[in-house]
Design an enzyme around this catalytic site. Structure first.
Site, PDB file in Angstrom:
ATOM      1  N   GLY A 230      66.330 109.276 -80.611  1.00 17.57           N
ATOM      2  CA  GLY A 230      66.750 110.137 -80.580  1.00 17.57           C
ATOM      3  C   GLY A 230      67.373 109.096 -78.075  1.00 17.57           C
ATOM      4  O   GLY A 230      65.072 110.857 -79.142  1.00 17.57           O
ATOM      5  N   TYR A 446      67.339 109.107 -81.415  1.00 14.25           N
ATOM      6  CA  TYR A 446      68.493 108.758 -80.602  1.00 14.25           C
ATOM      7  C   TYR A 446      68.595 107.392 -81.398  1.00 14.25           C
ATOM      8  O   TYR A 446      68.978 106.593 -80.825  1.00 14.25           O
ATOM      9  CB  TYR A 446      68.500 108.652 -79.289  1.00 14.25           C
ATOM     10  CG  TYR A 446      68.810 109.771 -78.233  1.00 14.25           C
ATOM     11  CD1 TYR A 446      67.997 110.926 -79.084  1.00 14.25           C
ATOM     12  CD2 TYR A 446      69.045 109.986 -77.250  1.00 14.25           C
ATOM     13  CE1 TYR A 446      68.230 112.305 -78.227  1.00 14.25           C
ATOM     14  CE2 TYR A 446      69.277 111.213 -76.431  1.00 14.25           C
ATOM     15  CZ  TYR A 446      68.616 112.378 -76.997  1.00 14.25           C
ATOM     16  OH  TYR A 446      68.797 113.320 -76.363  1.00 14.25           O
TER      17      TYR A 446
END
Length: 506
Positions: A230, A446
């Site tokens: 993330g 991500y």
């Protein structure tokens, strides 16, 4: 796949498209036989022939890179109303040889919750949009949250019951709970209370065999695995100073920096680097101002720079001070980008020298960087105290801050998207000497397929391929994740381009 999570709430005091031939009706027939006590199957399952298929598919897709006509699309989208519908979808997908993608909020940076990087992999999407209840118990300071809920819906549910309870998830309220929590989930309270996943105390999931398991029946190994598995010169000096002290601030203070290139003035076409500092402090202005005067006097914070508000009001302020009910909006574009984008991620363990930043700034004056930015988030605090093996998320002690790189572009520029992808890769390459190494760490929420991906057609060799990106996301926790995967899904039914492989794929 887990339909709900049991989380502990924290008390805070605030003063402040595919070219495959259409498959047989066997899959749909299978679903109709196994949807127990269901509404009409036509209301829960969308096929590529359905007029609403495209709008449902794009309804929560947050990166426009994966909504173009050339993007591979699923054969079916299932929107279950209850766990038995998920069980049926898993069973029917297995016997008909279809892969499964699960979507909670649609923010996956590489679109892996609703598309695939390969055109000839037949798959279905199980969209949890209808499974999003939030049940808050104020007396026990806990909540049951279904995985289809957004962070905003969780925050709204808490705010409706209490002004003194909070939960340490992210800022961007359209992000799905299931996706963020399963990757770790950091936000403005993480220096004080840790990650979202650190505060999950039970969960219900559905495994590859269709069984509904809670923490007790799934065992501690699997419960472990699902929680995190993330002005240029002045800006340079302030950023350089910040990176040496921000991770040492009291746990109650999170200070972040948003950096981009802007015009020097409306009349001047020259570009300059702008650094926006933002903070969230669990305390009063009277406590914060002297703290900053002592620790970061160069910043020059004064009372007029500060606002006191509740926790949920602080979350809303990051979105422009919108109304509380806005947290229930699932499809509004918020978060990292508003358009087509590519993002990458780094962790920093030693302050980057001023010359390092000064060598980076010219890249932000290039044409491809007109809508690019980087975001620095301080670590330290509670994150230094939690062992890196506590949950799969390992990026704890030793990390002083993280860097998120993002480059955006418009629809009319998408035909030349390689320009922007190459730009962000050059930035990432330039930063290599200044960031973590052996491995160069990354954050699984991500996702970045540029750091490696699995072979979707053959299990053989997937372990060696996955280890390349797996150690970046999970460090030594990767091997334990492989062990858990081998126990609970030895046939590798749940898989995508960056999923954990079982040992059978060695």
């Amino acid at each position: 796949m887990f339909p709900s999570l049991f989380v502990i709430l924290l008390s805070v005091s605030w003063k402040s498209s595919s070219t495959l031939a259409y498959p047989s009706e066997g899959f749909l027939h299978c679903l109709s036989l196994h949807f127990a006590n269901s509404t009409s199957i036509s209301k829960l399952v969308y096929t590529q022939r359905n007029s609403s298929f495209s709008s449902v598919l794009k309804s929560s897709a947050q990166n426009f890179r994966f909504t173009t006509p050339s993007t591979p699309t699923p054969l079916f989208i299932i929107t279950p109303l209850q766990p038995s519908h998920i069980q049926a979808a898993i069973y029917c997908s297995r016997i008909h040889g279809l892969h499964v993608r699960t979507r909670s909020g649609g923010h996956d940076f590489e679109g892996l919750s609703y598309t695939t990087a390969n055109y000839i992999v037949p798959f279905v999407v199980i969209d949890l949009v209808n499974l999003r209840s939030v049940q808050v118990d104020v007396e026990k300071a806990t909540a049951w949250v279904e995985s289809g809920a957004t962070i905003g819906e969780l925050y709204y549910g808490i705010a409706q019951k209490s002004r003194t309870l909070a939960f340490p998830a992210g800022l961007f309220y359209t992000v799905g709970v299931g996706g963020q929590f399963s990757g770790g989930g950091y936000g403005p309270l993480f220096r004080k209370y840790g990650l979202a996943a650190d505060n999950v105390i039970d969960a219900r999931l559905i495994d590859a065999k269709g069984r509904i398991l809670d923490r007790k029946s799934m065992g501690e190994d699997l419960f472990w695995a699902i929680r995190g598995g993330g002005g240029e010169q002045n800006a340079t000096k302030l950023v350089h100073r910040w990176q040496s002290i921000a991770h040492k601030f009291p746990k109650e203070l999170l200070m972040s920096i948003f950096i981009s290139s802007v015009k020097s003035s409306e009349a001047d076409k020259k570009m300059t680097i702008k650094a926006n500092f933002s903070s969230m402090f669990l305390g009063s202005i009277d406590e914060l101002v002297p703290l900053m005067e002592e620790r970061f006097p160069e910043f020059g914070l004064v009372r007029d720079d500060c606002l006191e508000m509740s926790w949920v009001e602080a979350i809303l302020s990051t979105q422009g001070g919108v109304q509380l009910e806005t947290l229930l909006e699932r499809h509004q574009k918020t978060g990292v980008s508003q358009t087509f984008f590519k993002a990458k991620f780094d962790y920093v363990k030693q302050p980057i020298p001023e010359m390092g930043w000064e060598g980076l700034w010219p890249m932000f004056y290039e044409e491809e960087a007109k809508m690019a930015n980087i975001f620095l988030v301080a670590y330290g605090g509670k994150m230094d105290e939690i062992p890196e093996t506590e949950i799969p998320f390992p990026h704890r002690a030793g990390i002083i801050y993280s860097i998120i790189y993002v480059v955006d572009w418009d629809e009319n520029e998408n035909k030349n998207s390689k320009r922007f992808l190459n730009w962000i890769r050059r930035v990432y390459d330039y930063m290599t000497p200044y960031v973590s190494n052996s491995p160069r760490e990354a954050y699984v929420n991500y996702k970045d397929l540029q750091i490696g991906s699995n072979n979707m057609f053959s299990c053989k060799g997937s372990y060696a391929q996955a280890k390349i990106w797996g150690h970046k996301y999970f460090k030594n926790n990767f091997d334990r994740l492989v062990y858990v995967k081998t126990k609970v899904d030895p046939e590798n039914f749940f898989r995508h381009e960056q999923s954990i492989p079982p040992l059978s794929c060695f």
